[in-house]
Design a protein around this motif. Structure first.
Motif, PDB file in Angstrom:
ATOM      1  N   ARG A  24      94.065  38.120  39.892  1.00 34.27           N
ATOM      2  CA  ARG A  24      94.506  37.887  38.520  1.00 34.27           C
ATOM      3  C   ARG A  24      95.464  38.981  38.054  1.00 34.27           C
ATOM      4  O   ARG A  24      96.341  38.745  37.221  1.00 34.27           O
ATOM      5  CB  ARG A  24      93.299  37.814  37.585  1.00 34.27           C
ATOM      6  CG  ARG A  24      92.380  36.607  37.837  1.00 34.27           C
ATOM      7  CD  ARG A  24      93.103  35.291  37.609  1.00 34.27           C
ATOM      8  NE  ARG A  24      92.236  34.137  37.795  1.00 34.27           N
ATOM      9  CZ  ARG A  24      91.711  33.435  36.805  1.00 34.27           C
ATOM     10  NH1 ARG A  24      91.934  33.783  35.551  1.00 34.27           N
ATOM     11  NH2 ARG A  24      90.941  32.394  37.062  1.00 34.27           N
ATOM     12  N   GLU A  47      99.112  38.131  38.685  1.00 35.79           N
ATOM     13  CA  GLU A  47      99.665  36.922  38.073  1.00 35.79           C
ATOM     14  C   GLU A  47     100.757  37.289  37.068  1.00 35.79           C
ATOM     15  O   GLU A  47     100.642  38.278  36.337  1.00 35.79           O
ATOM     16  CB  GLU A  47      98.579  36.141  37.326  1.00 35.79           C
ATOM     17  CG  GLU A  47      97.777  35.189  38.167  1.00 35.79           C
ATOM     18  CD  GLU A  47      96.865  34.331  37.310  1.00 35.79           C
ATOM     19  OE1 GLU A  47      97.289  33.935  36.207  1.00 35.79           O
ATOM     20  OE2 GLU A  47      95.724  34.081  37.725  1.00 35.79           O
ATOM     21  N   TYR A  48     101.789  36.446  37.021  1.00 42.72           N
ATOM     22  CA  TYR A  48     102.865  36.599  36.043  1.00 42.72           C
ATOM     23  C   TYR A  48     102.881  35.404  35.102  1.00 42.72           C
ATOM     24  O   TYR A  48     102.529  34.278  35.486  1.00 42.72           O
ATOM     25  CB  TYR A  48     104.223  36.728  36.735  1.00 42.72           C
ATOM     26  CG  TYR A  48     104.494  38.105  37.295  1.00 42.72           C
ATOM     27  CD1 TYR A  48     105.312  39.003  36.617  1.00 42.72           C
ATOM     28  CD2 TYR A  48     103.927  38.505  38.506  1.00 42.72           C
ATOM     29  CE1 TYR A  48     105.560  40.281  37.130  1.00 42.72           C
ATOM     30  CE2 TYR A  48     104.167  39.770  39.024  1.00 42.72           C
ATOM     31  CZ  TYR A  48     104.992  40.647  38.332  1.00 42.72           C
ATOM     32  OH  TYR A  48     105.227  41.901  38.833  1.00 42.72           O
ATOM     33  N   ARG A  49     103.295  35.649  33.848  1.00 49.56           N
ATOM     34  CA  ARG A  49     103.510  34.578  32.875  1.00 49.56           C
ATOM     35  C   ARG A  49     104.733  34.947  32.045  1.00 49.56           C
ATOM     36  O   ARG A  49     104.830  36.064  31.529  1.00 49.56           O
ATOM     37  CB  ARG A  49     102.285  34.403  31.975  1.00 49.56           C
ATOM     38  CG  ARG A  49     102.424  33.246  30.980  1.00 49.56           C
ATOM     39  CD  ARG A  49     101.115  32.960  30.276  1.00 49.56           C
ATOM     40  NE  ARG A  49     100.673  34.097  29.477  1.00 49.56           N
ATOM     41  CZ  ARG A  49      99.495  34.135  28.849  1.00 49.56           C
ATOM     42  NH1 ARG A  49      98.651  33.123  28.982  1.00 49.56           N
ATOM     43  NH2 ARG A  49      99.160  35.195  28.141  1.00 49.56           N
ATOM     44  N   ASN A  50     105.651  34.001  31.975  1.00 48.32           N
ATOM     45  CA  ASN A  50     106.907  34.230  31.245  1.00 48.32           C
ATOM     46  C   ASN A  50     107.627  35.480  31.740  1.00 48.32           C
ATOM     47  O   ASN A  50     108.170  36.275  30.955  1.00 48.32           O
ATOM     48  CB  ASN A  50     106.650  34.332  29.735  1.00 48.32           C
ATOM     49  CG  ASN A  50     106.027  33.072  29.169  1.00 48.32           C
ATOM     50  OD1 ASN A  50     106.324  31.966  29.627  1.00 48.32           O
ATOM     51  ND2 ASN A  50     105.154  33.230  28.190  1.00 48.32           N
ATOM     52  N   GLN A  66     106.477  38.236  33.084  1.00 50.90           N
ATOM     53  CA  GLN A  66     105.822  39.534  33.069  1.00 50.90           C
ATOM     54  C   GLN A  66     104.377  39.394  33.506  1.00 50.90           C
ATOM     55  O   GLN A  66     103.811  38.292  33.489  1.00 50.90           O
ATOM     56  CB  GLN A  66     105.898  40.176  31.688  1.00 50.90           C
ATOM     57  CG  GLN A  66     105.025  39.521  30.636  1.00 50.90           C
ATOM     58  CD  GLN A  66     105.062  40.294  29.307  1.00 50.90           C
ATOM     59  OE1 GLN A  66     105.936  41.110  29.069  1.00 50.90           O
ATOM     60  NE2 GLN A  66     104.105  40.014  28.441  1.00 50.90           N
ATOM     61  N   ARG A 101     100.599  39.025  33.594  1.00 54.62           N
ATOM     62  CA  ARG A 101      99.849  38.267  32.596  1.00 54.62           C
ATOM     63  C   ARG A 101      98.736  39.086  31.956  1.00 54.62           C
ATOM     64  O   ARG A 101      98.451  38.932  30.770  1.00 54.62           O
ATOM     65  CB  ARG A 101      99.259  37.007  33.245  1.00 54.62           C
ATOM     66  CG  ARG A 101      98.485  36.143  32.259  1.00 54.62           C
ATOM     67  CD  ARG A 101      97.917  34.909  32.919  1.00 54.62           C
ATOM     68  NE  ARG A 101      97.192  34.097  31.937  1.00 54.62           N
ATOM     69  CZ  ARG A 101      96.480  33.015  32.223  1.00 54.62           C
ATOM     70  NH1 ARG A 101      96.412  32.605  33.473  1.00 54.62           N
ATOM     71  NH2 ARG A 101      95.849  32.345  31.280  1.00 54.62           N
ATOM     72  N   TYR A 102      98.063  39.937  32.730  1.00 59.66           N
ATOM     73  CA  TYR A 102      96.866  40.615  32.235  1.00 59.66           C
ATOM     74  C   TYR A 102      97.055  42.125  32.161  1.00 59.66           C
ATOM     75  O   TYR A 102      97.660  42.747  33.033  1.00 59.66           O
ATOM     76  CB  TYR A 102      95.665  40.316  33.147  1.00 59.66           C
ATOM     77  CG  TYR A 102      95.196  38.882  33.066  1.00 59.66           C
ATOM     78  CD1 TYR A 102      94.448  38.432  31.979  1.00 59.66           C
ATOM     79  CD2 TYR A 102      95.510  37.973  34.074  1.00 59.66           C
ATOM     80  CE1 TYR A 102      94.019  37.117  31.900  1.00 59.66           C
ATOM     81  CE2 TYR A 102      95.080  36.655  34.006  1.00 59.66           C
ATOM     82  CZ  TYR A 102      94.340  36.237  32.912  1.00 59.66           C
ATOM     83  OH  TYR A 102      93.926  34.929  32.842  1.00 59.66           O
ATOM     84  N   SER A 124      94.709  40.007  27.849  1.00 54.96           N
ATOM     85  CA  SER A 124      96.094  39.663  28.153  1.00 54.96           C
ATOM     86  C   SER A 124      97.001  40.870  27.947  1.00 54.96           C
ATOM     87  O   SER A 124      96.710  41.766  27.147  1.00 54.96           O
ATOM     88  CB  SER A 124      96.561  38.507  27.262  1.00 54.96           C
ATOM     89  OG  SER A 124      95.815  37.339  27.520  1.00 54.96           O
ATOM     90  N   PRO A 164      96.081  29.151  35.235  1.00 49.64           N
ATOM     91  CA  PRO A 164      96.880  29.202  34.014  1.00 49.64           C
ATOM     92  C   PRO A 164      97.185  27.821  33.435  1.00 49.64           C
ATOM     93  O   PRO A 164      97.683  26.936  34.133  1.00 49.64           O
ATOM     94  CB  PRO A 164      98.163  29.901  34.482  1.00 49.64           C
ATOM     95  CG  PRO A 164      97.737  30.732  35.641  1.00 49.64           C
ATOM     96  CD  PRO A 164      96.667  29.941  36.324  1.00 49.64           C
TER      97      PRO A 164
END
Length: 672
Positions: free
Chosen positions: A232, A235-238, A240, A242-243, A289, A454
């Motif tokens: 985890r 992990e990337y989101r948008n 960057q 994620r956590y 987050s 996600p």
């Protein structure tokens, strides 16, 4: 002796070293076995006759096997295929049965023991352990304590030339004065955020209360530090990370059991065993987050109680009858709260499992009959009936407006097995076995609320029923004179009422907010069937009294009703070793290897986790390794070895953390 020579870091590594069990790791503090296309709560872990599986063992990857201390294992047994007749629910793909060390009865009283220490370079591992035992004519005791400290794991530096950045830890999050900062990693082969510690304690008291009757009391305790959920953290989101935080709290397991074993023959049985046991499990998840000040803590506690009765009776003409009863009761308590890391204030949060508490009761009876028809033929047949009752209560509806106050589930299952063994001569053995298995829904299946990946949220489904498997095995074992043994095994399994994630609705809604993210509602449903098939080839060649070769290769294939590959069917894997032992030396060179699964051929759920795979999918790999022992003195044993000599970067199938790079290991054991 084999376990001592392998000197595994964890019991998950012990299983992996066999070449017959595939092990996935989501983080360094883990190890989730896969057997015949099944994993997690579809495999059963048994320790000294009591199941470790509890009401919150999940269908995803499961790390509890590391709580079993390899330093305390006397022998481990892996049963392939459904073992539900003897072992009950969850034994769909196989059973991992561990037997821990026991003391010895002796005419003279004496103390003995050993101390061990081990260091490995890839994780800066430092392990220390001590064992003590006391033996006398009517009483013995054995105790074991071990502590392992692991740093951030170094992976191999020989990366895939097509995708050299895959597996590199280029950056990580560090909170400075409560503000998340992205730190560039100057040594990207170091998987920052993977370190943890593990502590184990085991104790057994055994009393000879009559010439043929023993009473045993055993305690098992295992706990860890916080364990970062490495898959985890990458992990990337948008665009960057994620956590800011994602870690398991201390993974705690405490078991006490009292067992009475007798070989005093009667009209009903020749051997009998009665076991009373209590187990306590504690696990927690802590998530925040990136950039958020809210750290959510979810804590789950399980108390499980067990009562087992097992008997066997030798009948006339080579017949043996095995029968028994099993009862276990699980109680689950879940709590949750959110911490503001800037103000140190707390507020309520949604729990992972029903906040009003949950319970699960299983009761079963089994009987199995083995018949030695003659010197060449042996047959077996067995049946089991199992009852499951489950209840989950939902009290707080401020987070989610559950359309019910409680869930009730009652499930009854029959299953059986039948087999035949043919021994045409002293060198050959042929066997065919047909069996069925089942897995009753547990609290994790029925009552859980969590983000599976996600953008997806799993919600409870009160209409689940057991998933079932029907299996056919064929095996042949052939000795080639006194020099070699070859074993061939093939199997095919048919799965029905498979519990799978499917799109669902919650109060008529397709999407709900979970921790501020609009998430697609899904649930586990009995909406699928599948098939699995494969086999194993094992070869042992003893060239002379000093030199031997062992090789094992396993193939598993499987698909669901839509033709997609089954998630827990790993690629082709195996190991080959050449061992030389003489006098004080034992030397072994060995190789471990995996085939590939192309990205397009991954199960759909795995394709939704691009951070776990390179664009090629799960890439094939092979490692070259060496280990040795030298008996310095009658009571001093030195072990040394090098793993992944070529420093290859590889990531085992479905794993969230890359495997160790070149890894030097040295260990010293002193007995007294």
């Amino acid at each position: 002796k084999s376990i001592e020579f392998q000197n595994p870091q964890t019991t998950a590594d012990l299983l992996s070293n066999s070449g017959k069990v595939f092990v996935q790791k989501s983080q360094l503090g883990g190890g989730s076995p896969m057997i015949r296309g099944f994993s997690a709560n579809s495999l059963l872990i048994v320790v000294d006759g009591i199941r470790m599986n509890n009401a919150i063992f999940r269908a995803g990857n499961l790390q509890n096997v590391i709580n079993v201390d390899p330093q305390m294992i006397e022998e481990s047994e892996v049963l392939f295929g459904p073992g539900s007749v003897i072992y009950g629910s969850d034994a769909l793909g196989g059973v991992m049965d561990f037997h821990t060390k026991s003391g010895l009865f002796s005419d003279s009283s004496f103390w003995s023991g050993k101390v061990m220490s081990r260091y490995s370079s890839a994780s800066n591992e430092k392990t220390a352990g001590v064992s003590l035992s006391y033996n006398s004519k009517r009483f013995n005791w054995i105790g074991n304590f071990s502590y392992t400290s692991l740093g951030d794991l170094k992976t191999g530096k020989k990366y895939d030339p097509d995708y050299p950045l895959f597996g590199q830890r280029l950056e990580y999050v560090e909170s400075i004065d409560g503000v998340d900062q992205v730190i560039q990693n100057s040594k990207p082969w170091i998987q920052v955020g993977s370190a943890y510690h593990l502590l184990n304690f085991n104790s057994k008291f055994k009393f000879l209360i009559a010439p043929e009757t023993t009473l045993e009391y055993a305690t098992y305790y295992s706990t860890s530090s916080d364990i970062p959920r490495y898959d985890r953290l990458i992990e990337y989101r948008n665009g960057q990370l994620r956590y800011g935080n994602w870690y398991y709290g201390p993974q705690e397991w405490l078991r006490n059991n009292l067992s009475l074993t007798s070989t005093n023959k009667s009209g009903l049985f020749d051997e009998s065993s009665v076991i009373l046991a209590h187990q306590y499990f504690e696990e927690s998840r802590h998530t925040r987050s990136f950039g958020s000040s809210n750290l959510t803590h979810r804590l789950d506690r399980v108390n499980s109680f067990h009562f087992n009765l097992d008997f066997n009776k030798e009948l006339t003409n080579g017949n043996t009858l095995y029968y028994g009863l099993e009862n276990n009761f699980n109680q689950v308590v879940s709590t949750a709260r959110t911490e503001n890391i800037l103000t140190n204030t707390f507020s309520p949060a949604s729990t992972r499992y029903p906040d009003g508490g949950s319970s699960q009761f299983n009761s079963a009876a089994y009987i199995s009959w083995k018949n030695r028809i003659n010197e060449q033929w042996i047959s077996t047949i067995g049946f089991r009936y199992n009852i499951t009752h489950l209840e989950a209560k939902f009290i707080d509806k401020s987070f989610y407006d559950f359309p019910y106050n409680s869930l009730l589930l009652n499930d009854n299952d029959w299953n059986g097995s039948a087999g035949i063994v043919y021994l045409p001569n002293e060198l050959s053995k042929i066997s065919i076995n047909a069996s069925s298995g089942f897995r009753s829904p547990n609290i994790d299946d029925v009552g859980k609320l969590f983000d599976s990946e996600p953008g997806f949220i799993i919600v409870p489904n009160p209409d689940l029923t057991s998933e079932k498997v029907y299996n056919l095995d064929f095996s042949i074992r052939q000795k080639l004179g006194q020099m070699a043994i070859i074993e061939l095994t093939a199997f095919r399994s048919w799965i029905s009422d498979l519990m799978v994630r499917r799109d669902f609705q919650f109060n008529g809604q397709d999407y709900i907010l979970y921790e501020g993210v609009s998430s697609r509602v899904q649930a586990l449903v009995n909406d699928d069937w599948g098939t699995l098939y494969g086999g194993n080839v094992y070869l042992n060649v003893r060239f002379n009294q000093y030199l031997s070769l062992n090789s094992s290769i396993t193939l598993t294939k499987g698909s669901d009703s839509e033709g997609f590959n089954i998630r827990h069917a790993p690629p082709l894997f195996g190991s080959t070793s050449l061992k030389w032992a003489k006098s004080k030396w034992t030397l072994e060179t060995y190789s471990q290897y995996n085939g590939a699964i192309a990205y397009a051929d991954l199960a759909p759920s795995e394709q939704n986790k691009p951070h776990l795979y390179s664009p090629k999918g799960s890439v094939a790999w092979v490692t070259y390794n060496f280990r040795s022992t030298y008996q310095i003195h009658e009571n001093w044993l030195l072990s040394a070895g090098v793993e992944n000599i070529t420093n290859l970067h590889y990531r085992p199938y479905s794993s969230g953390i890359s495997a160790p790079g070149i890894n030097g290991i040295v260990s010293l054991t002193i007995k007294f």
